[in-house]
Design an enzyme around this catalytic site. Sequence first.
Site, PDB file in Angstrom:
ATOM      1  N   HIS A 145      -1.425  13.974  -5.903  1.00 22.12           N
ATOM      2  CA  HIS A 145      -2.880  13.860  -6.072  1.00 22.12           C
ATOM      3  C   HIS A 145      -3.663  14.547  -4.960  1.00 22.12           C
ATOM      4  O   HIS A 145      -4.780  14.980  -5.172  1.00 22.12           O
ATOM      5  CB  HIS A 145      -3.299  12.384  -6.189  1.00 22.12           C
ATOM      6  CG  HIS A 145      -2.842  11.524  -5.055  1.00 22.12           C
ATOM      7  ND1 HIS A 145      -1.550  11.061  -4.944  1.00 22.12           N
ATOM      8  CD2 HIS A 145      -3.496  11.046  -3.974  1.00 22.12           C
ATOM      9  CE1 HIS A 145      -1.430  10.333  -3.858  1.00 22.12           C
ATOM     10  NE2 HIS A 145      -2.607  10.312  -3.240  1.00 22.12           N
TER      11      HIS A 145
ATOM     12  N   LYS B 194     -10.104   0.219   9.373  1.00 20.95           N
ATOM     13  CA  LYS B 194     -10.903  -0.530   8.393  1.00 20.95           C
ATOM     14  C   LYS B 194     -11.653  -1.627   9.161  1.00 20.95           C
ATOM     15  O   LYS B 194     -12.743  -1.402   9.654  1.00 20.95           O
ATOM     16  CB  LYS B 194     -10.007  -1.128   7.305  1.00 20.95           C
ATOM     17  CG  LYS B 194      -9.455  -0.109   6.310  1.00 20.95           C
ATOM     18  CD  LYS B 194      -8.233   0.573   6.786  1.00 20.95           C
ATOM     19  CE  LYS B 194      -7.540   1.371   5.698  1.00 20.95           C
ATOM     20  NZ  LYS B 194      -6.522   2.263   6.251  1.00 20.95           N
TER      21      LYS B 194
ATOM     22  N   PHE C 128       0.868  -1.168   0.000  1.00 21.31           N
ATOM     23  CA  PHE C 128       0.000   0.000   0.000  1.00 21.31           C
ATOM     24  C   PHE C 128       0.917   1.233   0.000  1.00 21.31           C
ATOM     25  O   PHE C 128       2.061   1.156   0.441  1.00 21.31           O
ATOM     26  CB  PHE C 128      -0.916  -0.014   1.244  1.00 21.31           C
ATOM     27  CG  PHE C 128      -1.804   1.198   1.291  1.00 21.31           C
ATOM     28  CD1 PHE C 128      -2.805   1.359   0.353  1.00 21.31           C
ATOM     29  CD2 PHE C 128      -1.612   2.191   2.243  1.00 21.31           C
ATOM     30  CE1 PHE C 128      -3.601   2.500   0.364  1.00 21.31           C
ATOM     31  CE2 PHE C 128      -2.413   3.325   2.259  1.00 21.31           C
ATOM     32  CZ  PHE C 128      -3.407   3.488   1.318  1.00 21.31           C
ATOM     33  N   ASP C 129       0.394   2.374  -0.500  1.00 21.66           N
ATOM     34  CA  ASP C 129       1.231   3.588  -0.669  1.00 21.66           C
ATOM     35  C   ASP C 129       2.035   3.955   0.574  1.00 21.66           C
ATOM     36  O   ASP C 129       3.212   4.290   0.478  1.00 21.66           O
ATOM     37  CB  ASP C 129       0.413   4.857  -0.950  1.00 21.66           C
ATOM     38  CG  ASP C 129      -0.769   4.644  -1.835  1.00 21.66           C
ATOM     39  OD1 ASP C 129      -1.136   3.496  -2.076  1.00 21.66           O
ATOM     40  OD2 ASP C 129      -1.325   5.658  -2.261  1.00 21.66           O
TER      41      ASP C 129
ATOM     42  N   ASP D  39       0.066  -7.139   6.781  1.00 24.49           N
ATOM     43  CA  ASP D  39      -0.549  -5.814   6.816  1.00 24.49           C
ATOM     44  C   ASP D  39      -2.047  -6.136   6.724  1.00 24.49           C
ATOM     45  O   ASP D  39      -2.575  -6.409   5.652  1.00 24.49           O
ATOM     46  CB  ASP D  39      -0.059  -5.017   5.598  1.00 24.49           C
ATOM     47  CG  ASP D  39      -0.746  -3.665   5.461  1.00 24.49           C
ATOM     48  OD1 ASP D  39      -1.698  -3.390   6.211  1.00 24.49           O
ATOM     49  OD2 ASP D  39      -0.328  -2.882   4.581  1.00 24.49           O
TER      50      ASP D  39
ATOM     51  N   ALA E  82      -5.161  -4.770   7.523  1.00 24.95           N
ATOM     52  CA  ALA E  82      -6.227  -3.775   7.675  1.00 24.95           C
ATOM     53  C   ALA E  82      -7.614  -4.365   7.408  1.00 24.95           C
ATOM     54  O   ALA E  82      -8.592  -3.967   8.027  1.00 24.95           O
ATOM     55  CB  ALA E  82      -5.969  -2.602   6.730  1.00 24.95           C
TER      56      ALA E  82
HETATM   57  N1  F0G Z   1      -2.238  -0.672   4.856  1.00 23.66           N
HETATM   58  C1  F0G Z   1      -3.293  -0.753   4.016  1.00 23.66           C
HETATM   59  C2  F0G Z   1      -3.530  -2.032   3.283  1.00 23.66           C
HETATM   60  C3  F0G Z   1      -4.151   0.340   3.843  1.00 23.66           C
HETATM   61  O1  F0G Z   1      -5.185   0.238   3.017  1.00 23.66           O
HETATM   62  C4  F0G Z   1      -3.891   1.541   4.571  1.00 23.66           C
HETATM   63  C5  F0G Z   1      -4.759   2.696   4.420  1.00 23.66           C
HETATM   64  C6  F0G Z   1      -2.786   1.579   5.432  1.00 23.66           C
HETATM   65  C7  F0G Z   1      -1.974   0.447   5.550  1.00 23.66           C
HETATM   66  C8  F0G Z   1      -2.433   2.802   6.218  1.00 23.66           C
HETATM   67  O2  F0G Z   1      -3.288   2.945   7.273  1.00 23.66           O
HETATM   68  O3  F0G Z   1      -4.506   5.094   6.896  1.00 23.66           O
HETATM   69  O4  F0G Z   1      -4.490   3.963   9.124  1.00 23.66           O
HETATM   70  O5  F0G Z   1      -2.451   5.065   8.280  1.00 23.66           O
HETATM   71  N2  F0G Z   1      -5.614   2.828   3.493  1.00 23.66           N
HETATM   72  C9  F0G Z   1      -6.571   3.929   3.303  1.00 23.66           C
HETATM   73  C10 F0G Z   1      -7.285   3.799   1.979  1.00 23.66           C
HETATM   74  C11 F0G Z   1      -6.019   5.295   3.557  1.00 23.66           C
HETATM   75  O6  F0G Z   1      -8.045   4.711   1.633  1.00 23.66           O
HETATM   76  O7  F0G Z   1      -7.130   2.770   1.300  1.00 23.66           O
HETATM   77  P1  F0G Z   1      -3.708   4.339   7.917  1.00 23.66           P
END
Ligand code: F0G
Length: 468
Positions: free
Chosen positions: A451, A259, A126-127, A216, A218
């Site tokens: 973005h 999530k 993830f980013d 990871d 979530a």
């Molecule tokens: N790992 C995954 C797979 C995620 O989808 C996210 C966040 C994070 C880590 C980071 O977590 O936001 O609590 O710091 N995803 C959100 C999204 C922001 O919109 O998909 P975080």
Amino acid sequence: MKKGKQPAEPYRIKSVEPIKLLSRHERLKKIKQANYNIFKIDSEDIYIDLLTDSGTAAMSNAQWAALMMGDESYAGARSFRRFEKVVKDIFRKEFVIPCHQGRVAENLMFSTILQKGQYVLNNTHFDTTRANTLHKGGIAVDLPCREAKSSEPLPFKGNMDCRRLEEFVKEHGAEKVAMIIMTVTNNSSGGQPVSMANIHEVSEIAHRYNIPFYFDCARFAENCYFIKRDEPGFANKPIPEIARELFDACDGVMMSAKKDGLANIGGFIALNDEELYGRLTELLIIIEGYRTYGGLAGRDLEVLAVGLQEVMDFDYLDFRIEQVAYFGHRIKEAGMPIIEPTGGHAVFIDAGKLLPQIPPKQFPGQSLVVEFYIEGGIRTVEIGSIMFAETDSATGKIVPAPRELVRMALPRRVYTNSHIDYIADVAQRIVDRRESLPGYKIVRETKFLRHFTCDLDVLAVEEEKVKP
Ligand code: F0G
């Protein structure tokens, strides 16, 4: 993908939050004022917000009640003990480190274990996981399975490519790999799930080479639901039992609990390595807070303790995943090409295919995002060349993103199927006039994560649209 027939919401509504649809004229004004960047529109001016499923869930009556039980003591709070017990039970690890969201868990972990030039391998980063790896001098490598790219509606497209994983470790040496991470579900690859078989295989390779294997996680409960529904041998197993098998395969987890924690804030690391726990919490105290609250209020820990258990309820998950499938079915029926099968938390529209008249450098995904807002007050997000285009260091040329997607993420327990029908009607109206959708250009941008803040302008300016 299932048509029409699906379970109804396994909850009823006790508290409501009004939302308002601005007039078309106002929406046109707002998007223009925002320089066509949807992040710059206030939530008050949005009718249906599909920007993210993170931190946007509706809490249950049990969670609101738990909130009142919050023990706000600095050290050793009762709320932490409750949270710790739940996390230990579900995630099967000895040590629990709370923090305020997922990216802090990543920051703590990579600041502590990564040495410059080491690799972190992931099914797909993830980013923020990628950014935290790079920030600490690491190299982030994605190893998605081949099926991830297929347009066939195959199950478990979130898997890791085990052959490439082992080849990579052999080629670069196990000591160069700081960690192997499995992201469940695989957010950056369409929210696709990972199979238990794949998890066992990756775990076996990681442990054979003595490399730490983390999740990871979530969206772990959504992933467990897919295993139960689609993987042979799991149909009769309860979700918590599947979760146990999942987490017994790894050395630790990092979780954004915004999530599948069914909470609006929160995260944690859980692990068995006591020495690493000591080093992580040393940094935790510097950047987040004491070991037993880590940047969260006691009441947040209470809410999470309830949410992490509620999320494994079969009826909740059945409705959730089928609602996303229904959403995908309705969007497809409206004439928009989507990634299939739908994953756990979002519908991804292929804007590049829908709008072939707009080349990637004119951002077809953004054109569709703008149009969803103008047509229906709906907020979605571009996951295409605005987010992921790269400049080739050798030629200086801009390489577009692999696909021009728009993500419609569904907050948990927030929108009803009637909202989904509304979104599908809006999609239909956009499809009917898709040939008239314009391209966009970026007129101001930042170096990183552009973005979020860039300004855009429409290429085929239709000034008459903004007249009253
Ligand atoms: N790992 C995954 C797979 C995620 O989808 C996210 C966040 C994070 C880590 C980071 O977590 O936001 O609590 O710091 N995803 C959100 C999204 C922001 O919109 O998909 P975080």
